[in-house]
Design an enzyme around this catalytic site. Structure first.
Site, PDB file in Angstrom:
ATOM      1  N   ASP A   1       0.815  -1.229   0.000  1.00 12.59           N
ATOM      2  CA  ASP A   1       0.000   0.000   0.000  1.00 12.59           C
ATOM      3  C   ASP A   1       0.837   1.261   0.000  1.00 12.59           C
ATOM      4  O   ASP A   1       0.370   2.320  -0.421  1.00 12.59           O
ATOM      5  CB  ASP A   1      -0.948  -0.004   1.199  1.00 12.59           C
ATOM      6  CG  ASP A   1      -2.061  -1.017   0.955  1.00 12.59           C
ATOM      7  OD1 ASP A   1      -1.803  -2.237   1.116  1.00 12.59           O
ATOM      8  OD2 ASP A   1      -3.157  -0.594   0.547  1.00 12.59           O
TER       9      ASP A   1
ATOM     10  N   ASN B   1       1.863  -2.960   4.163  1.00 12.30           N
ATOM     11  CA  ASN B   1       0.874  -3.798   3.470  1.00 12.30           C
ATOM     12  C   ASN B   1      -0.080  -4.351   4.525  1.00 12.30           C
ATOM     13  O   ASN B   1       0.052  -4.077   5.727  1.00 12.30           O
ATOM     14  CB  ASN B   1       1.577  -4.917   2.685  1.00 12.30           C
ATOM     15  CG  ASN B   1       0.609  -5.653   1.759  1.00 12.30           C
ATOM     16  OD1 ASN B   1      -0.137  -5.026   1.018  1.00 12.30           O
ATOM     17  ND2 ASN B   1       0.584  -6.974   1.813  1.00 12.30           N
TER      18      ASN B   1
END
Ligand code: MRU
Length: 365
Positions: free
Chosen positions: A248, A258
């Site tokens: 992310d 993440n």
């Protein structure tokens, strides 16, 4: 038996008449495949917050289309006054940005849309709306191309028949097509690589169980669902040769945020000597974040742990909860970061700079 083709609906799209955002309602998968058509900003923001559309790149594309639809709706109030249009557009951009804090693709896509409008001053309000529509569609198209390139680079570190473990859903349902972590799996599948994929269920929202095991099995791949606490066991047995997850937000030093649980998987992989790769488009790299400590981690309601997915609450009302949606994997645990411009290897503070140079050169082409 009919050949399995995979999820055939687009994860995120603009309707043919250019009036609505179309998404798959991922909260209903795998049981129900329902498409949602959204127009109001409140509905689009809520769909992102509630994870009806989720996964860093898909959130970015949905927000880009959302900002174009905002422009379409606010244009009539602006007459021919571009300054009023820019002010209202900035408000809509910031409103959509507030949906979720960690995936930088959301901010990246909205900032890119706004910058496109800003550099198109003088086009007139109607002209700016059309430019924003084209930019949103370009972001969507680029996502497909970028993920395919992630797949091509990712495939270079994989061997036929390997066991691959992944966490959360960094698949087609998290992007427009191919996924990030799953892109090499899809490409390898097309080429007969026969991977054995292990999908962590990914508590508490079960993206691995509901989405990854769903989309990969629909595509005809060999996927085995495991609970999060089984990752060590399958690695100990030697069933996993590579771990690949999505991401992310990647910081400038390679620290990578993440889905919660990813850092634990990376620690286990290191223990068993299994290479751990992050697959991320450059829109996920945030050079403004020096390290993972600078990445804002989303915290979500405790009821996601205690009640969601159960007919009866699975914990007492009085129990306190802590529900961070992401964690940061330290760069020292990462073997390589797969991008659309090649694979960055340690030291990441140097190799990511090289990736940035390639990114900027491609922009100027
Ligand atoms: O909370 P989610 O479902 O949006 O989280 C998604 C993930 O963590 C994915 O691994 C990440 O976005 C990579 S996307 C290709």
């Amino acid at each position: 038996m009919a050949e399995k083709k995979g999820v055939t609906f687009s994860t995120v799209d603009l309707s043919a008449d250019g009036q609505r955002l179309i998404i798959i309602d991922q909260t209903l998968l795998p049981g129900t495949m329902k498409l949602l058509e959204l127009r109001a900003q409140e509905d689009i923001r809520e769909a992102i917050y509630l994870l009806k559309v989720r996964g860093a790149p898909a959130i970015g594309v949905a927000a880009a289309i959302g900002l174009y639809l905002a422009a379409l709706d606010l244009a009539p109030e602006c007459g021919d006054d571009e300054e009023v249009f820019y002010a209202k557009l900035a408000e809509a951009r910031d409103y959509l940005k507030s949906a979720r804090p960690t995936a930088v693709n959301l901010m990246w896509a909205l900032d890119r849309m706004y910058a496109k409008a800003e550099t198109s001053k003088g086009a007139g309000v109607a002209g700016l709306v059309e430019i924003l529509k084209q930019e949103a569609l370009t972001i969507r198209e680029e996502d497909i191309d970028v993920c395919r390139r992630l797949g091509e680079y990712g495939l270079t570190v994989l061997k036929k028949g390997q066991g691959i473990l992944t966490h959360c859903n960094a698949g087609q349902l998290a992007t427009v097509k191919y996924g990030t972590a799953t892109a090499p799996m899809y490409l390898g599948h097309e080429q007969g690589y026969d991977f054995k994929i292990f999908a962590d269920e990914t508590r508490p929202l079960l993206q691995g169980a509901r989405l990854t095991s769903f989309e990969l099995s629909e595509a005809g791949m060999d996927v085995t669902l495991i609970c999060d606490n089984m990752a060590s066991s399958v690695m100990q047995k030697g069933w996993v040769q590579t771990v690949i997850t999505g991401c992310d937000r990647v910081a400038a030093n390679g620290d990578s945020a993440n889905k919660i649980g990813t850092s634990g998987v990376a620690i286990i992989a290191k223990h068993y000597g299994v290479p751990f790769y992050i697959s991320a488009p450059t829109s996920t790299i945030d050079f403004e974040c020096a390290t993972g400590a600078d990445i804002e981690i989303e915290e979500r309601p405790g009821d996601e742990i205690k009640k969601q997915w159960y007919t009866e609450p699975m914990a007492p009302e009085a129990a306190k909860t802590y529900n961070p949606a992401f964690d940061v994997t330290d760069h020292s645990l990462i073997t390589g970061i797969i991008t659309e411009f090649g694979i960055a290897y340690p030291p990441f503070s140097e190799s990511l700079k090289e990736i940035k140079k390639k990114m900027e050169a491609a922009k100027n082409e």
